[in-house]
Design a protein around this motif. Structure first.
Motif, PDB file in Angstrom:
ATOM      1  N   ASP A   1       0.825  -1.279  -0.109  1.00 25.64           N
ATOM      2  CA  ASP A   1      -0.139  -0.034   0.000  1.00 25.64           C
ATOM      3  C   ASP A   1       1.021   1.317   0.142  1.00 25.64           C
ATOM      4  O   ASP A   1       0.501   2.442  -0.454  1.00 25.64           O
ATOM      5  N   THR A   2       1.967   1.020   0.742  1.00 19.47           N
ATOM      6  CA  THR A   2       2.932   2.587   0.940  1.00 19.47           C
ATOM      7  C   THR A   2       4.426   2.184   0.622  1.00 19.47           C
ATOM      8  O   THR A   2       4.705   1.016   1.151  1.00 19.47           O
ATOM      9  N   LEU A   3       5.074   3.263   0.160  1.00 16.11           N
ATOM     10  CA  LEU A   3       6.358   3.215   0.028  1.00 16.11           C
ATOM     11  C   LEU A   3       6.930   4.346   0.788  1.00 16.11           C
ATOM     12  O   LEU A   3       6.504   5.366   0.913  1.00 16.11           O
ATOM     13  N   LYS A   4       7.951   3.971   1.873  1.00 22.51           N
ATOM     14  CA  LYS A   4       8.460   5.008   2.695  1.00 22.51           C
ATOM     15  C   LYS A   4       9.857   5.182   1.939  1.00 22.51           C
ATOM     16  O   LYS A   4      10.712   4.400   2.044  1.00 22.51           O
ATOM     17  N   ILE A   5      10.155   6.397   1.421  1.00 25.34           N
ATOM     18  CA  ILE A   5      11.295   6.802   0.807  1.00 25.34           C
ATOM     19  C   ILE A   5      12.438   6.872   1.821  1.00 25.34           C
ATOM     20  O   ILE A   5      12.326   7.671   3.110  1.00 25.34           O
ATOM     21  N   ASP A   6      13.467   6.423   1.855  1.00 30.02           N
ATOM     22  CA  ASP A   6      14.470   6.169   2.638  1.00 30.02           C
ATOM     23  C   ASP A   6      15.119   7.650   2.981  1.00 30.02           C
ATOM     24  O   ASP A   6      15.291   8.156   2.086  1.00 30.02           O
ATOM     25  N   ARG A   7      15.468   7.614   4.377  1.00 33.09           N
ATOM     26  CA  ARG A   7      15.938   9.124   4.621  1.00 33.09           C
ATOM     27  C   ARG A   7      17.377   9.392   3.904  1.00 33.09           C
ATOM     28  O   ARG A   7      17.651  10.387   3.924  1.00 33.09           O
ATOM     29  N   THR A   8      17.932   8.516   3.378  1.00 38.01           N
ATOM     30  CA  THR A   8      19.227   8.792   2.613  1.00 38.01           C
ATOM     31  C   THR A   8      18.994   9.659   1.542  1.00 38.01           C
ATOM     32  O   THR A   8      19.997  10.459   0.990  1.00 38.01           O
ATOM     33  N   PHE A   9      17.898   9.509   0.817  1.00 35.42           N
ATOM     34  CA  PHE A   9      17.551  10.245  -0.268  1.00 35.42           C
ATOM     35  C   PHE A   9      17.066  11.528   0.007  1.00 35.42           C
ATOM     36  O   PHE A   9      17.086  12.699  -0.477  1.00 35.42           O
ATOM     37  N   VAL A  10      16.363  11.871   1.410  1.00 34.14           N
ATOM     38  CA  VAL A  10      15.733  13.009   1.708  1.00 34.14           C
ATOM     39  C   VAL A  10      16.955  13.826   2.275  1.00 34.14           C
ATOM     40  O   VAL A  10      16.724  15.067   2.168  1.00 34.14           O
ATOM     41  N   ARG A  11      17.769  13.408   3.029  1.00 36.72           N
ATOM     42  CA  ARG A  11      18.865  14.007   3.816  1.00 36.72           C
ATOM     43  C   ARG A  11      19.510  15.123   3.005  1.00 36.72           C
ATOM     44  O   ARG A  11      19.770  16.271   3.304  1.00 36.72           O
ATOM     45  N   ASP A  12      20.009  14.838   1.494  1.00 34.86           N
ATOM     46  CA  ASP A  12      20.665  15.494   0.989  1.00 34.86           C
ATOM     47  C   ASP A  12      19.755  16.303  -0.057  1.00 34.86           C
ATOM     48  O   ASP A  12      20.479  16.925  -1.300  1.00 34.86           O
ATOM     49  N   LEU A  13      18.516  16.408  -0.149  1.00 32.58           N
ATOM     50  CA  LEU A  13      17.724  16.856  -0.938  1.00 32.58           C
ATOM     51  C   LEU A  13      18.221  18.371  -1.576  1.00 32.58           C
ATOM     52  O   LEU A  13      18.026  18.744  -2.744  1.00 32.58           O
ATOM     53  N   GLU A  14      18.659  19.144  -0.466  1.00 32.26           N
ATOM     54  CA  GLU A  14      18.734  20.397  -0.856  1.00 32.26           C
ATOM     55  C   GLU A  14      20.036  20.643  -1.643  1.00 32.26           C
ATOM     56  O   GLU A  14      19.969  21.556  -2.709  1.00 32.26           O
ATOM     57  N   ALA A  15      21.017  19.802  -1.479  1.00 32.69           N
ATOM     58  CA  ALA A  15      22.338  20.013  -2.246  1.00 32.69           C
ATOM     59  C   ALA A  15      22.659  18.887  -3.587  1.00 32.69           C
ATOM     60  O   ALA A  15      23.361  19.177  -4.361  1.00 32.69           O
ATOM     61  N   ASP A  16      21.880  17.961  -3.459  1.00 31.49           N
ATOM     62  CA  ASP A  16      22.199  16.710  -4.337  1.00 31.49           C
ATOM     63  C   ASP A  16      21.101  16.563  -5.545  1.00 31.49           C
ATOM     64  O   ASP A  16      19.966  16.133  -5.137  1.00 31.49           O
ATOM     65  N   ALA A  17      21.185  16.817  -6.541  1.00 30.76           N
ATOM     66  CA  ALA A  17      20.301  16.757  -7.598  1.00 30.76           C
ATOM     67  C   ALA A  17      19.936  15.590  -7.989  1.00 30.76           C
ATOM     68  O   ALA A  17      19.006  15.164  -8.390  1.00 30.76           O
ATOM     69  N   ASP A  18      21.036  14.580  -7.800  1.00 28.58           N
ATOM     70  CA  ASP A  18      20.703  13.304  -7.728  1.00 28.58           C
ATOM     71  C   ASP A  18      19.661  12.570  -7.149  1.00 28.58           C
ATOM     72  O   ASP A  18      18.761  11.823  -7.402  1.00 28.58           O
ATOM     73  N   ASP A  19      19.894  13.012  -5.760  1.00 28.44           N
ATOM     74  CA  ASP A  19      18.873  12.592  -4.894  1.00 28.44           C
ATOM     75  C   ASP A  19      17.471  13.146  -5.079  1.00 28.44           C
ATOM     76  O   ASP A  19      16.476  12.584  -4.993  1.00 28.44           O
ATOM     77  N   ARG A  20      17.379  14.267  -5.616  1.00 28.51           N
ATOM     78  CA  ARG A  20      16.256  14.994  -6.151  1.00 28.51           C
ATOM     79  C   ARG A  20      15.417  14.271  -7.068  1.00 28.51           C
ATOM     80  O   ARG A  20      13.996  13.828  -7.213  1.00 28.51           O
ATOM     81  N   GLU A  21      16.422  13.699  -8.078  1.00 30.01           N
ATOM     82  CA  GLU A  21      15.561  13.038  -9.146  1.00 30.01           C
ATOM     83  C   GLU A  21      15.357  11.649  -8.899  1.00 30.01           C
ATOM     84  O   GLU A  21      14.338  11.169  -9.453  1.00 30.01           O
ATOM     85  N   LEU A  22      15.931  10.913  -7.926  1.00 28.80           N
ATOM     86  CA  LEU A  22      15.638   9.774  -7.662  1.00 28.80           C
ATOM     87  C   LEU A  22      14.223   9.853  -6.666  1.00 28.80           C
ATOM     88  O   LEU A  22      13.397   9.025  -6.907  1.00 28.80           O
ATOM     89  N   VAL A  23      14.225  10.749  -6.036  1.00 30.50           N
ATOM     90  CA  VAL A  23      12.864  10.927  -5.237  1.00 30.50           C
ATOM     91  C   VAL A  23      11.672  11.226  -6.079  1.00 30.50           C
ATOM     92  O   VAL A  23      10.627  10.719  -6.066  1.00 30.50           O
ATOM     93  N   ARG A  24      11.964  12.121  -7.190  1.00 27.62           N
ATOM     94  CA  ARG A  24      11.123  12.430  -8.211  1.00 27.62           C
ATOM     95  C   ARG A  24      10.514  11.008  -8.770  1.00 27.62           C
ATOM     96  O   ARG A  24       9.437  10.639  -9.292  1.00 27.62           O
ATOM     97  N   ALA A  25      11.342  10.193  -9.151  1.00 28.04           N
ATOM     98  CA  ALA A  25      11.169   9.006  -9.829  1.00 28.04           C
ATOM     99  C   ALA A  25      10.378   7.879  -9.005  1.00 28.04           C
ATOM    100  O   ALA A  25       9.279   7.363  -9.637  1.00 28.04           O
ATOM    101  N   ILE A  26      10.889   7.999  -7.705  1.00 34.87           N
ATOM    102  CA  ILE A  26       9.921   6.978  -6.828  1.00 34.87           C
ATOM    103  C   ILE A  26       8.660   7.609  -6.690  1.00 34.87           C
ATOM    104  O   ILE A  26       7.772   6.841  -6.771  1.00 34.87           O
ATOM    105  N   LEU A  27       8.623   8.901  -6.646  1.00 31.45           N
ATOM    106  CA  LEU A  27       7.136   9.471  -6.760  1.00 31.45           C
ATOM    107  C   LEU A  27       6.309   9.201  -7.738  1.00 31.45           C
ATOM    108  O   LEU A  27       5.029   8.717  -7.796  1.00 31.45           O
ATOM    109  N   ALA A  28       6.881   9.274  -9.064  1.00 30.45           N
ATOM    110  CA  ALA A  28       6.117   9.100 -10.251  1.00 30.45           C
ATOM    111  C   ALA A  28       5.913   7.549 -10.239  1.00 30.45           C
ATOM    112  O   ALA A  28       4.524   6.991 -10.646  1.00 30.45           O
ATOM    113  N   MET A  29       6.915   6.687  -9.965  1.00 31.85           N
ATOM    114  CA  MET A  29       6.226   5.096  -9.949  1.00 31.85           C
ATOM    115  C   MET A  29       5.269   4.814  -8.947  1.00 31.85           C
ATOM    116  O   MET A  29       4.334   4.186  -9.214  1.00 31.85           O
ATOM    117  N   ALA A  30       5.432   5.415  -7.882  1.00 29.03           N
ATOM    118  CA  ALA A  30       4.356   5.227  -6.734  1.00 29.03           C
ATOM    119  C   ALA A  30       2.968   5.499  -7.336  1.00 29.03           C
ATOM    120  O   ALA A  30       1.993   4.821  -7.032  1.00 29.03           O
TER     121      ALA A  30
END
Length: 188
Positions: free
Chosen positions: A103-132
């Motif tokens: 029912d739910t995906l919980k995005i791991d904190r390792t992707f959230v921690r560096d969202l402000e500085a890491d464009a790759d983490d932002r893209e991974l989170v966007r991809a997880i959100l789109a897939m979900a």
């Protein structure tokens, strides 16, 4: 059992409609009578299974995928919701994600921690959100500790956040007081 007893205690109060997430360990999932135990606890406490969400890590899901799949189906039959905890850090395939009754995906904190500085983490989170979204799964971003992280996730239309920005881990009494205060402030 403790989570169900707490839910029963909150029944009939302002907190009567909330649900509780419970981490489930690989040891528990390996027990042949785990689902029967859950069913017994739900029956004994009078708690509807839909008020429970079991959080299971990706690596736990993959230890014995066929047995886990059957167990998850039986838990879903009790109304229990299933969340994949720490999503993105394990080694499950997208094919398995599609097969498991999640029912739910919980995005791991390792992707959230560096969202402000890491464009790759932002893209991974966007991809997880789109897939979900495409799989009609709820998403929770874990480890949200700053307003900036929350703002980035909100801009990505992430539906739910969890982390120290909102609250620290607490016992049932502190949690109840915190929830009641939040409910009262939102009612205003």
């Amino acid at each position: 059992r403790q989570a169900c007893e707490q839910l029963r205690a909150w029944s009939g109060t302002a907190l009567g409609g909330i649900s509780v997430a419970v981490n489930v360990s690989p040891v528990q999932l390996a027990q042949a009578d785990f689902v029967d135990t859950v069913a017994d606890v739900l029956h004994a406490t009078g708690v509807d299974g839909s008020r429970l969400e079991f959080e299971i890590t990706e690596s736990t899901l993959m230890q014995d995928p066929e047995a886990t799949l059957e167990m998850l189906r039986r838990l879903k039959g009790l109304g229990v919701r299933i969340a994949i905890d720490d999503f993105g850090t394990g080694y499950s395939s997208l094919g398995h994600l599609k097969r498991f009754p999640v029912d739910t995906l919980k995005i791991d904190r390792t992707f959230v921690r560096d969202l402000e500085a890491d464009a790759d983490d932002r893209e991974l989170v966007r991809a997880i959100l789109a897939m979900a979204r495409s799989l009609r799964l709820h998403v929770v971003a874990e480890g949200v500790e700053t307003e900036a992280q929350a703002a980035i996730l909100a801009a990505m239309e992430c539906p739910a956040f969890q982390g120290f920005l909102f609250a620290r881990p607490a016992d049932a009494a502190v949690t109840a007081a915190w929830l009641q205060t939040r409910a009262a402030s939102q009612a205003l």
